[in-house]
Structures are given as C-alpha cells and as structure tokens.
Design a protein around this motif. Structure first.
Motif, PDB file in Angstrom:
ATOM      1  N   THR A  52       1.029  -1.116   0.025  1.00 35.23           N
ATOM      2  CA  THR A  52      -0.006  -0.027   0.065  1.00 35.23           C
ATOM      3  C   THR A  52       0.932   1.503   0.064  1.00 35.23           C
ATOM      4  OG1 THR A  52      -1.692  -1.312   1.146  1.00 35.23           O
ATOM      5  CG2 THR A  52      -1.812   1.123   1.343  1.00 35.23           C
ATOM      6  N   ALA A  53       1.985   1.173   0.813  1.00 32.67           N
ATOM      7  CA  ALA A  53       2.901   2.494   0.781  1.00 32.67           C
ATOM      8  C   ALA A  53       3.280   2.703  -0.567  1.00 32.67           C
ATOM      9  CB  ALA A  53       3.957   2.106   1.642  1.00 32.67           C
ATOM     10  N   GLN A  54       3.582   1.725  -1.504  1.00 36.11           N
ATOM     11  CA  GLN A  54       4.218   1.836  -2.704  1.00 36.11           C
ATOM     12  C   GLN A  54       2.889   2.439  -3.778  1.00 36.11           C
ATOM     13  OE1 GLN A  54       5.896  -1.699  -4.481  1.00 36.11           O
ATOM     14  NE2 GLN A  54       7.378  -1.807  -2.694  1.00 36.11           N
ATOM     15  N   VAL A  55       1.621   2.196  -3.413  1.00 37.89           N
ATOM     16  CA  VAL A  55       0.800   2.447  -4.068  1.00 37.89           C
ATOM     17  C   VAL A  55       0.546   4.001  -3.752  1.00 37.89           C
ATOM     18  CG1 VAL A  55      -1.881   2.785  -4.746  1.00 37.89           C
ATOM     19  CG2 VAL A  55      -0.674   0.528  -4.168  1.00 37.89           C
ATOM     20  N   ALA A  56       0.684   4.388  -2.601  1.00 39.16           N
ATOM     21  CA  ALA A  56       0.649   5.902  -2.073  1.00 39.16           C
ATOM     22  C   ALA A  56       1.863   6.601  -2.933  1.00 39.16           C
ATOM     23  CB  ALA A  56       0.461   5.885  -0.684  1.00 39.16           C
ATOM     24  N   ALA A  57       3.076   6.304  -2.758  1.00 41.73           N
ATOM     25  CA  ALA A  57       3.987   6.874  -3.280  1.00 41.73           C
ATOM     26  C   ALA A  57       3.798   7.010  -4.944  1.00 41.73           C
ATOM     27  CB  ALA A  57       5.249   6.314  -2.957  1.00 41.73           C
ATOM     28  N   VAL A  58       3.406   6.144  -5.508  1.00 47.10           N
ATOM     29  CA  VAL A  58       3.313   6.157  -6.943  1.00 47.10           C
ATOM     30  C   VAL A  58       2.237   7.255  -7.345  1.00 47.10           C
ATOM     31  CG1 VAL A  58       2.286   4.773  -9.018  1.00 47.10           C
ATOM     32  CG2 VAL A  58       3.885   3.611  -7.459  1.00 47.10           C
ATOM     33  N   VAL A  59       1.091   7.146  -6.385  1.00 47.86           N
ATOM     34  CA  VAL A  59       0.047   8.236  -6.921  1.00 47.86           C
ATOM     35  C   VAL A  59       0.557   9.561  -6.507  1.00 47.86           C
ATOM     36  CG1 VAL A  59      -2.383   9.295  -6.172  1.00 47.86           C
ATOM     37  CG2 VAL A  59      -2.005   6.671  -6.459  1.00 47.86           C
ATOM     38  N   LYS A  60       1.176   9.762  -5.517  1.00 50.88           N
ATOM     39  CA  LYS A  60       2.068  11.223  -5.495  1.00 50.88           C
ATOM     40  C   LYS A  60       2.974  11.302  -6.347  1.00 50.88           C
ATOM     41  CE  LYS A  60       1.490  11.964  -0.245  1.00 50.88           C
ATOM     42  NZ  LYS A  60       1.799  11.475   0.834  1.00 50.88           N
ATOM     43  N   GLY A 170     -15.616  -3.465   4.764  1.00 47.82           N
ATOM     44  CA  GLY A 170     -14.472  -2.231   5.012  1.00 47.82           C
ATOM     45  C   GLY A 170     -13.408  -2.618   3.805  1.00 47.82           C
ATOM     46  N   LEU A 171     -12.669  -0.950   3.673  1.00 48.61           N
ATOM     47  CA  LEU A 171     -11.640  -0.923   2.759  1.00 48.61           C
ATOM     48  C   LEU A 171     -10.540  -0.181   2.989  1.00 48.61           C
ATOM     49  CD1 LEU A 171     -14.019   0.649  -0.377  1.00 48.61           C
ATOM     50  CD2 LEU A 171     -13.026  -2.003  -0.076  1.00 48.61           C
ATOM     51  N   GLU A 172      -9.475  -0.462   2.461  1.00 44.63           N
ATOM     52  CA  GLU A 172      -8.208   0.315   2.384  1.00 44.63           C
ATOM     53  C   GLU A 172      -8.119   1.011   1.179  1.00 44.63           C
ATOM     54  OE1 GLU A 172      -4.228  -1.277   4.327  1.00 44.63           O
ATOM     55  OE2 GLU A 172      -3.937  -1.092   2.343  1.00 44.63           O
ATOM     56  N   VAL A 173      -8.048   2.430   0.930  1.00 42.92           N
ATOM     57  CA  VAL A 173      -7.923   3.015  -0.100  1.00 42.92           C
ATOM     58  C   VAL A 173      -6.872   3.960  -0.194  1.00 42.92           C
ATOM     59  CG1 VAL A 173      -9.413   4.480  -1.649  1.00 42.92           C
ATOM     60  CG2 VAL A 173     -10.397   2.682  -0.484  1.00 42.92           C
ATOM     61  N   VAL A 174      -6.210   4.258  -1.401  1.00 41.09           N
ATOM     62  CA  VAL A 174      -5.297   5.338  -1.596  1.00 41.09           C
ATOM     63  C   VAL A 174      -6.146   6.396  -2.346  1.00 41.09           C
ATOM     64  CG1 VAL A 174      -3.312   5.955  -2.858  1.00 41.09           C
ATOM     65  CG2 VAL A 174      -3.176   3.861  -1.363  1.00 41.09           C
ATOM     66  N   THR A 175      -5.992   7.601  -2.029  1.00 36.27           N
ATOM     67  CA  THR A 175      -6.852   8.535  -2.507  1.00 36.27           C
ATOM     68  C   THR A 175      -6.060   9.130  -3.610  1.00 36.27           C
ATOM     69  OG1 THR A 175      -5.811  10.240  -1.410  1.00 36.27           O
ATOM     70  CG2 THR A 175      -7.710   9.203  -0.397  1.00 36.27           C
ATOM     71  N   MET A 200     -16.903   4.435  -2.935  1.00 32.64           N
ATOM     72  CA  MET A 200     -16.039   3.679  -3.588  1.00 32.64           C
ATOM     73  C   MET A 200     -16.165   2.590  -4.230  1.00 32.64           C
ATOM     74  SD  MET A 200     -12.992   5.451  -3.183  1.00 32.64           S
ATOM     75  CE  MET A 200     -12.776   6.938  -2.320  1.00 32.64           C
ATOM     76  N   ILE A 201     -17.067   1.757  -3.719  1.00 38.79           N
ATOM     77  CA  ILE A 201     -17.489   0.323  -4.541  1.00 38.79           C
ATOM     78  C   ILE A 201     -18.286   0.774  -5.864  1.00 38.79           C
ATOM     79  CG2 ILE A 201     -18.639  -1.590  -4.179  1.00 38.79           C
ATOM     80  CD1 ILE A 201     -18.110  -1.693  -1.516  1.00 38.79           C
ATOM     81  N   GLY A 202     -17.922   0.328  -6.719  1.00 38.43           N
ATOM     82  CA  GLY A 202     -18.680   0.535  -8.117  1.00 38.43           C
ATOM     83  C   GLY A 202     -18.042   2.015  -8.831  1.00 38.43           C
ATOM     84  N   SER A 203     -17.094   2.623  -8.193  1.00 35.90           N
ATOM     85  CA  SER A 203     -16.914   3.701  -8.857  1.00 35.90           C
ATOM     86  C   SER A 203     -15.719   3.705 -10.016  1.00 35.90           C
ATOM     87  CB  SER A 203     -16.031   4.697  -7.832  1.00 35.90           C
ATOM     88  OG  SER A 203     -14.889   4.042  -7.401  1.00 35.90           O
ATOM     89  N   LEU A 207     -12.531   7.224  -8.300  1.00 39.07           N
ATOM     90  CA  LEU A 207     -12.398   7.906  -6.997  1.00 39.07           C
ATOM     91  C   LEU A 207     -11.110   7.585  -6.127  1.00 39.07           C
ATOM     92  CD1 LEU A 207     -16.315   8.164  -6.108  1.00 39.07           C
ATOM     93  CD2 LEU A 207     -14.791   9.594  -7.325  1.00 39.07           C
ATOM     94  N   GLY A 208     -10.494   6.541  -6.240  1.00 42.19           N
ATOM     95  CA  GLY A 208      -9.641   5.992  -5.332  1.00 42.19           C
ATOM     96  C   GLY A 208      -9.164   4.645  -5.745  1.00 42.19           C
ATOM     97  N   ILE A 209      -8.076   4.114  -5.058  1.00 36.40           N
ATOM     98  CA  ILE A 209      -7.463   2.964  -5.497  1.00 36.40           C
ATOM     99  C   ILE A 209      -7.523   2.124  -4.249  1.00 36.40           C
ATOM    100  CG2 ILE A 209      -5.477   1.702  -6.333  1.00 36.40           C
ATOM    101  CD1 ILE A 209      -4.429   4.778  -7.457  1.00 36.40           C
ATOM    102  N   ILE A 210      -8.297   0.821  -4.353  1.00 36.34           N
ATOM    103  CA  ILE A 210      -8.787   0.015  -3.372  1.00 36.34           C
ATOM    104  C   ILE A 210      -7.417  -0.889  -3.290  1.00 36.34           C
ATOM    105  CG2 ILE A 210     -10.101  -1.802  -2.718  1.00 36.34           C
ATOM    106  CD1 ILE A 210     -12.420  -0.552  -4.277  1.00 36.34           C
ATOM    107  N   THR A 211      -6.611  -0.937  -2.078  1.00 33.81           N
ATOM    108  CA  THR A 211      -5.682  -1.641  -1.784  1.00 33.81           C
ATOM    109  C   THR A 211      -5.859  -2.931  -1.203  1.00 33.81           C
ATOM    110  OG1 THR A 211      -4.961  -0.185  -0.066  1.00 33.81           O
ATOM    111  CG2 THR A 211      -4.006   0.290  -1.965  1.00 33.81           C
ATOM    112  N   ALA A 212      -6.935  -2.816  -0.297  1.00 32.94           N
ATOM    113  CA  ALA A 212      -7.396  -3.909   0.646  1.00 32.94           C
ATOM    114  C   ALA A 212      -8.821  -4.204   0.906  1.00 32.94           C
ATOM    115  CB  ALA A 212      -6.652  -4.140   1.801  1.00 32.94           C
ATOM    116  N   ALA A 213      -9.551  -5.197   1.272  1.00 35.55           N
ATOM    117  CA  ALA A 213     -10.722  -5.072   1.711  1.00 35.55           C
ATOM    118  C   ALA A 213     -11.160  -6.211   2.775  1.00 35.55           C
ATOM    119  CB  ALA A 213     -11.647  -5.353   0.532  1.00 35.55           C
ATOM    120  N   THR A 214     -12.235  -5.911   3.660  1.00 38.62           N
ATOM    121  CA  THR A 214     -12.504  -6.958   4.512  1.00 38.62           C
ATOM    122  C   THR A 214     -14.112  -7.484   4.067  1.00 38.62           C
ATOM    123  OG1 THR A 214     -11.469  -6.035   6.263  1.00 38.62           O
ATOM    124  CG2 THR A 214     -13.522  -7.240   7.047  1.00 38.62           C
ATOM    125  N   MET A 215     -14.025  -8.849   3.770  1.00 39.71           N
ATOM    126  CA  MET A 215     -15.315  -9.216   3.187  1.00 39.71           C
ATOM    127  C   MET A 215     -16.106 -10.014   3.961  1.00 39.71           C
ATOM    128  SD  MET A 215     -14.852  -7.759   0.157  1.00 39.71           S
ATOM    129  CE  MET A 215     -16.277  -8.167  -0.639  1.00 39.71           C
TER     130      MET A 215
END
Ligand code: FAD
Ligand code: 2HG
Ligand code: ZN
Length: 474
Positions: A52-60, A170-175, A200-203, A207-215
């Motif tokens: 997730t940290a890499q996703v956030a750094a890529v987006v930045k 629940g979701l973990e998302v990078v904005t 976020m779901i269905g977007s 709107l954001g990058i989903i990195t993890a989810a609780t199902m």
C-alpha cells in the motif's frame, strides 16, 4: 519530465516492476488490450506495486506531474474501464502483486485480503477456513477482488447474497492525493457520517485505488443442489422464480435464464459440454438450492418444487444433478455462453436490469423492435433472472462481418435497447459498469440531479482528474 517520473516509479516499486515500451522484449499488450478485444490502448508504463505504501508513493509521484492512472486488476472487465487510452501517457497500476490474504476472523465472519487477490483464491482461502465466500462469476479464475469492488460485480449468487457491495464491510483506499484511508473496520454497523465505503465500491477506479478489503464470510451449506429446467416462455420462467422463492426461501442461491440461441452457440462451439434440453424449448433455467440441513432434505425440497412447476406448466421438463460433477458441468455450460458468443464473432453486450415482473413484456417488445430495425439480428439472451438482470446481447446476422456490423449498428442498437430499458423503468448497467463504453450514453439515461452529484463528488475527491479519466464520467 517523463524520464524523471519513470525513474521515481522504479525507485518506489523496483525496476522489474515498471514495464515500458522502451524494452523491446516486453509485451505490454496483456495490460493494454481489453478482454473483448474492442480496444488496445498504449501505456506510458505498467507499474506493479507490492504494498500500500508503494501505491501511495506512485500516486503522489504521478499527481506531482499530472500523469493519470488506470487501476487494473485481472483485466476481465467488459466495458473498457481497466485499460489505458491510446495517448501513451497514462500509467496502468496493476494490482496483481498485492494478492495476500491478510487475516481471517472466524468469530466476526470476515476475511481481509489485498485488492489483487484473484477471486478464486479468495473463495479457496475461505473454504479452507471452513467458510463460504459466495461471490461467483465466470471470470473468477482471473478477476481480482479489487476489480470486483471497483465494478460492484454481480455474478450468479446475488439472488441470495447480494452484489460485491453487500459482501464488503471495510476498505483500505489510496486517494487521488496519495493519502491512505484505513477503513478495514469489519464492522457491520457504523453510522458516523457519509458512507465512503459504498461510494468507492462501483466507482470503477475513478475515485480512489482500493488496496485491501474486509469481506463477509458465510457458513458453508450442508448441501448444494443444481437443477436444469426447460421452460415454455419467459413469463413461465418468472412464475417459476416466484415459486422457487416461496418453496426454498433463502435456500434459493441461484436462478439463471438462458435463451435457446445462446445455448445453441455453446452447443456449436463446445459440443463436448452436452447442453441438455435446449432443442425442445425457447428458454432453460438453472436453479441452485443451498441447504443448511442435509442433502436428502435439499433433494426432497427441490424435487417437490420441480414437480409443482411441471404440474403448473411453469416447466416442461427438468433434471436435478446427481452429484457435484454433474452440477459443475451444468454451471460450466452456463458460464461458457460468453466465450461461445466471443467465438461466434464480435457482438454488442448489454447488462441491463428491469423489474422482474416486466421482463417478459420487455423481451417480447424489444425482440420485435430489433428484428424490425436490424434485419437478421440474432439475440443472445441470458442472465441473472433472479436479480432482474439480463444479458440482452446482440449478435450480427449469420455470415455478416462483425466489424462492419458494429460500425453500422452498434449505436443504433444501444439506443433502441436503452430507450426500451428506460421505458420499462430499468438501468442500462446492472453489472459491468459504465467504463468508456457507456460513458456518452449515461447522460441520456441517468437522472440529471444524480449525474450532477456524481460530478461534484469526482471534482471533490479527484480535482486533477488523475484517476481513470474518461471513464464513468466524460
Ligand atoms: P479489471 O477489468 O482489471 O478492472 C475493472 C474496473 O475496476 C476498471 O475500471 C478498473 O480501473 C477498476 N479497478 C480494478 N482494480 C481496482 C482497484 N484495486 N481499485 C479501484 N479500481 C479498480 N461481471 C459481473 O458483474 N458478473 C458476471 O457474472 C461476470 N461474468 C464475467 C464472465 C466473463 C467470462 C468475463 C470475461 C467477465 C465477466 N464479468 C462479470 C466482468 C468482470 O469479470 C468483472 O467486471 C470483474 O469484477 C472485473 O474484475 P477485474 O479484476 O478483472 O477488473
Ligand atoms: C455473465 O453473467 C457475465 O456471464 C458476462 O456477466 C455476460 O457475456 C456477457 O454478456
Ligand atoms: Zn452477468
């Protein structure tokens, strides 16, 4: 500037995880070509973050230079939503390296997984822990839970368990700003403000990058039986659905309808699958009964339902699978329609929904309209009747050139079908989403106030229009 960005991305994710056209040995087409082979884009780079940290750094890094990002999972989407456009300036953010199962909480009935986890692997992890993860669709061997959430995928168990949205807690998302929203709560109740998870779901990655989810997890049923019935009309299929709801209650976990021409394509291209009953009836129905008691209880209930259906004329013939292998075979036939249709040639897909009660009239009227307006057209009708969701697909006339047919008729057919959908109080997309394919149609069919709110949300969360631009909203 581009070179500087690529250097930064290599530093963040490792050089092996930033693929570009500069290396002639690297073929980017698996990430650039959509599943239906309708579009082949060109990416600046395919970037494969490992956490997730890499996703956030890529987006930045991308946000700093205004480079847009197309999130991608298994690339099985059907509406051109997960591949880059043709500009050669977009980053494809492929999530497939982030595929870990992070945790299972048996008492809370939840599983937390990373976005790139392939759906089939998620189902298997749940089963290994003694639970059911009920989301099920034909692409489950390659689609990812991130893509399922991105599209709010449906599939064949929605009649009992709901869409992907209903299965997510629940979701973990990078904005779009590269911040991380830690929303993996696993709570079934939380009324502390706006429902960002469901936004976020269905977007579709806009709107954001989903990195993890609780199902959610469910108990494994004690028995699961499958039946295949020949039904004399769509109206009879709807009546059979009502009877199945009444007799099976929450045991009804699948109710699919398949038209004769759709099944004839499976028979033509995969004769080894031995499609039952299709030649003698305009429609077949696939039913599933999941039982928490026992196989004999399930069989008794199922046979009583089918007997009643035969007596009342809702079905003309029916078979119940004797064992799991037979049941899987029947489901395999159903799931092969998409591939059989693709083998037959280019086609126009629809994933519409209509109130179940109105589907027989919709089909009769719209079939007649299309036959009049597009002579020789062949209707590949099938889908999730239990959810009022039809794949009302249109195949070119026999022997016609698929490309020429699409050029001449795709827009006309879409307009005819979507106008009918509107008249019948339905939605132009119940499953696959808007992507690029329906983006110009949406303003004609979506409530204008809803569309204005969608634009305001997009502007607020992604003011630079960095995340999957041109998809969902033009
Ligand atoms: P992709 O195709 O990679 O992406 C789809 C969309 O989600 C894109 O807009 C992308 O940008 C976005 N996205 C992907 N990952 C993320 C992420 N981590 N964060 C944010 N956005 C993201 N669909 C159904 O609903 N029901 C069906 O029954 C069904 N059956 C299918 C059968 C076949 C044979 C095929 C080929 C497809 C089928 N589909 C079905 C469509 C497709 O499988 C689903 O849309 C699936 O959810 C896409 O998952 P994916 O990982 O392949 O996503
Ligand atoms: C299905 O239900 C998928 O099999 C794909 O949603 C539908 O091929 C299609 O049109
Ligand atoms: Zn479907």
């Amino acid at each position: 500037m581009t070179q500087h960005l690529l250097d930064q991305l290599r530093q963040i994710c490792g050089a092996a995880n930033v693929l570009t056209h500069d290396d002639p040995a690297t073929d980017l087409s698996p990430w650039e070509q959509d599943w239906r082979k309708r579009v082949c884009g060109r990416a600046l780079a395919v970037v494969r973050p490992g956490d997730t940290a890499q996703v956030a750094a890529v987006v930045k890094a991308c946000a700093a230079v205004g480079t847009s990002i197309v999130p991608q999972g298994g690339n099985t989407g059907l509406v051109v939503g997960g591949v880059p456009n043709g500009s050669g300036s977009q980053i494809v953010l492929s999530m497939t390296r982030m595929n870990a199962v992070r945790a299972i909480d048996p008492a809370n009935l939840t599983i937390t997984v990373e976005a790139g986890c392939v759906l089939q692997n998620l189902q298997a992890a749940a089963e290994q822990a003694g639970f059911l993860f009920p989301l099920s669709l034909g692409a489950e061997g390659s689609c990812t839970i991130g893509g399922n959430l991105g599209t709010n995928a449906g599939g064949t168990q929605v009649v009992r368990y709901g869409n992907t949205r209903e299965l997510c807690l629940g979701l973990e998302v990078v904005t779009a700003q590269g911040e991380v929203w830690h929303g993996l709560s696993g709570l079934r109740k939380d009324n502390t403000g706006y429902d960002l998870r469901n936004l976020m779901i269905g977007s579709e990655g806009t709107l954001g990058i989903i990195t993890a989810a609780t199902m959610k997890l469910y108990p494994l049923p004690a028995a699961q039986l499958t039946a295949w019935a020949a039904v004399p009309s769509m109206a009879a299929a709807v009546q059979l659905l009502g009877l199945a709801h009444k007799r099976l209650g929450p045991g009804l976990t699948g109710f699919e309808v398949m038209g004769q021409f759709a099944l004839s394509l499976v028979d033509k291209h995969y004769p080894q699958l031995r499609v039952p009953l299709w030649q003698e009836t305009p429609w077949c129905v696939l039913l599933e009964n999941s039982d928490s008691e026992s196989e004999s209880h399930a069989r008794e209930q199922f046979e009583a339902l089918l007997e009643a259906a035969l007596e009342q004329g809702y079905a003309s013939d029916a078979v119940v699978a004797e064992n799991l292998t037979q049941a899987k075979g029947l489901w395999h036939i159903r799931e092969s329609i998409t591939l059989a249709q693709a083998t037959e040639g280019l086609n126009i897909k629809h994933d519409i929904s209509i109130p179940v009660s109105r589907i027989p009239d919709f089909v009769a009227e719209t079939d007649a309209l299309l036959a009049r307006e597009v002579p020789g057209v062949r209707m590949v009708d099938f889908g999730h009747l239990g959810d009022g969701n039809l794949h009302y697909n249109v195949q070119a006339p026999e022997g016609a050139d698929g490309k020429a047919f699409l050029r001449e008729f795709e827009d006309k057919v879409n307009t005819l079908v979507f106008d009918q959908v509107k008249r019948f109080g339905g939605s132009i997309s119940a499953e696959h989403g808007v992507g690029e394919q329906k983006v110009h149609k949406l303003p004609h069919y979506k409530d204008p106030t809803a569309l204005a709110m969608m634009r305001a949300v997009k502007q607020a969360l992604d003011p630079q229009n960095l995340l999957n631009p041109g998809r969902v909203l033009a």
